[in-house]
Structure formats: C-alpha cells, structure tokens
Design an enzyme around this catalytic site. Structure first.
Site, short mmCIF file in Angstrom:
data_model
loop_
_atom_site.label_atom_id
_atom_site.label_comp_id
_atom_site.label_asym_id
_atom_site.label_seq_id
_atom_site.Cartn_x
_atom_site.Cartn_y
_atom_site.Cartn_z
N ASP A 119 0.53 -0.52 6.22
CA ASP A 119 0.90 -1.81 5.50
C ASP A 119 2.04 -1.36 4.45
OD1 ASP A 119 -0.86 -3.38 6.98
OD2 ASP A 119 -2.23 -2.97 5.49
N ASP A 166 -2.06 -6.01 14.51
CA ASP A 166 -2.58 -6.26 13.23
C ASP A 166 -3.81 -7.46 13.37
OD1 ASP A 166 -3.24 -4.78 11.02
OD2 ASP A 166 -2.01 -6.05 9.73
#
Length: 349
Positions: A240, A199
């Site tokens: 997420d 990420d």
C-alpha cells in the site's frame, strides 16, 4: 546531493518511527504520516541523473496481479497445511539476507559522505569459488554500510521487535520506490487498476489476505502500537506504500524532465495518495474492519493526477511520456557525440 526538504523528510521519518518508544502516538496519525513520508523520501531518491534503462512493460503490469494472487494463495495454503513456525523460520532467514541488502542500500547515501572518494568509486569484484562465472561487484562503502545492517537484522531475527520490523519495512519501501520504474503512466494505470481489483477481491471476498497478513511474521507490513490490548498494533501493508509510491515517483520524474522539481504533477499525485490513505483510515475506523487500502488510494492518486493534467490541457504529454524512450534517446545522443568527437580528432590529425 540531498536537499534540505529531503533531509528534513528523512529526519522526520526517523523521528516518527522512534517516537512510540518514548511517547504515545495516535496510531491512525502514525500510519498516515509514516506512509506519506516514506513515499516522499522514496520518490526523491528515485530521481537520478539519467533515466532508468529498465522499466516495467504493460505486459508485466497486466500479469502482476495474477502473479501476486498466485503467491498470496500459495502462502495461505502453506500456512494452512505446514507448521507456521517452520514457515516463519524459513522466511526469517530469507528476510535476514534481504534486510541487510535493503537497509545497507538505504543507509549508503548518508554513509558515503563520510568516507574517502576512492571507497565510493573503486569496485571490488568477488568471484564464487567453484562458479567463476558468478561474480558480485561492490565497493568498500557498501561493505561499511552492510555492517550496521547486519547487526540490525540480527536483532530483528532474534527479537522480532516492532521497531526492527518497521525500520526494515520502511527500507524495503524506500528501495522499492527508488529502484522500480513504471516507465510510463499508461503502464502505471494498468498496474494500479489490476491491483485495485486484486486488493478488493482478496480482502472483501476471501479471508486469504487478512489471514496471511496476520500469520506472516516478517517485515511485509508496518506495525503501529495502539493502546488497545485486544488489538496491540495497527497494520499497513508495504504494498500500500510501494505500489502507489512508484506511480507518484513517476509523476515526480515527469516534472523533473520538464524542469519542475518542486511543483506540478508530483504534488497532485502525492496529495491524492495522502487523501486516499486518510479515507482508508476513516472508513476502517467507521466500520471497525480491515479495508483494502488500494480501493481508496488508487482513485485518489490517479484521480488527482488526471484532474490536474486535464485542467492544464496536458493529457497527451502525460500519456506520451516514456522513460525507456528518454533513456534510449540519451544513449543515442551520447553515442553520436562520441562519434562526432572521434571524427573531429581524426580530422585534426
């Protein structure tokens, strides 16, 4: 059987999803509450009478960020060199089918309560016309659940409304958290560590992640209406929610395996997720720039859980927990019980 707090979470999630249609909802608060409620609902739905028989291995967890990176880069190049409308048209067809499956599965537990028991249990086996080896098993209840799912996905495909996008996205998240099992906290730590780096790299060091998120016209992200015309929606990627969510769900199932349904490590992991998400929103607003949410969520989830188990002196128990072994042991026990009952019946004869 759904308990009161689970039912309340479902109702709250539905209400929060619909609320922006009628009242002004702060998008930052909406992001936090929607994500947390989705994780909560998914975690409790992941608790089954028997442990999952198939779990993610450490090798799969190690490869996951690499596979994800390859897919992300492929999508970036696809949008760069192929017509965006064409790519999104193909993706819409794909997510139309996937959405029906996910939404139907999400609605099924609620619908089953109102249908005859026979509809819920009797399987119908459908064989493909020219490929007899290809078959699909389903119940009448699943057919009933697929009807609203089909109409809803048709609405999404036709209008691409943010509400339709969010309901499908939430369904994907709930199903992902419910169905995916990490198996052990070691595997979970490997996966989260890999995606933590993934990420950060793709958000901070390349334009790829943000570009794909903006170009990808499909329910891979939740959209939260804002009052700013220049930026009509705040976004949160489904990853997420799902990736940390399956780790939090593992903590809940660990608690359940020890006879602690409403306390223990689930509370710590869930609190860590909430804290990480809040920190993400704070930093994003402070710098007015997209943030890799896992940068803040992963340390929150893992950190809170680690501190809790160290405090309790249960690090060994936590690290040794393995759902695949639990499932294997239970199947052996059931087999031995059957064998024992068979021998007893023979003796009686």
């Amino acid at each position: 059987m759904m308990r009161n707090h689970e039912r309340a979470a479902n109702v709250a999630l539905l209400g929060l999803t619909l609320a922006p249609l009628f009242i002004k909802v702060n998008p930052n608060l909406n992001v936090i509450l929607t994500a947390c409620l989705t994780v909560y609902v998914g975690c409790y739905r992941s608790v089954k009478p028997t442990p999952p028989s198939e779990t993610m291995s450490s090798e799969h967890a190690m490869r996951f960020p690499l596979v994800g990176s390859a897919m992300l880069l492929s999508l970036f190049l696809l949008f760069k060199f192929v017509s965006k409308d064409l790519v999104n048209a193909v993706l819409t067809c794909y997510f139309f089918v996937l959405g029906i499956v996910a939404l139907s599965a999400t609605l099924l537990p609620s619908i089953k309560r109102f249908l005859p028991k026979k509809w819920n249990e009797d399987l119908i086996v459908w064989h493909a016309p020219y490929l007899r080896s290809l078959s699909v098993d389903f119940t009448r209840s699943q057919i009933v659940a697929s009807i609203p799912g089909t109409f809803f996905c048709a609405w999404y495909a036709a209008q691409k409304h943010w509400l339709a996008n969010n309901i499908l996205g939430i369904s994907f998240c709930i199903q992902g958290i419910e169905m995916l099992s990490l198996g052990s906290f070691k595997t979970g730590a490997i996966l989260l560590a890999g995606l933590f780096v993934y990420d950060i790299f793709w958000v901070f060091f390349t334009p790829v992640m943000v570009s794909v998120a903006k170009s990808f016209d499909a329910p891979i992200k939740l959209l939260f209406p804002t009052a700013v015309s220049a930026r009509p929606f705040s976004m949160l990627g489904l990853g997420d929610i799902v990736i940390p969510g399956i780790f939090v769900a593992l903590a809940l199932r660990f608690d359940v395996s020890r006879g602690k349904h409403n306390s223990g490590y689930f509370g710590s992991a869930f609190l860590g997720y909430t804290a990480g998400l809040v920190l993400t929103i704070v930093v994003m607003n402070w710098f007015q720039a997209a943030q890799p949410a896992l940068l803040y969520i992963v340390p929150g989830v893992v950190g809170f859980l680690a501190v809790h188990c160290i405090w309790n002196g249960e690090v060994k128990q936590l690290l040794e927990f393995d759902e695949s072994k639990v499932a294997s042991d239970e199947s052996k026990d059931s087999t031995s019980l059957k064998d024992g009952s068979g021998e007893n019946s023979k003796k009686a004869e």
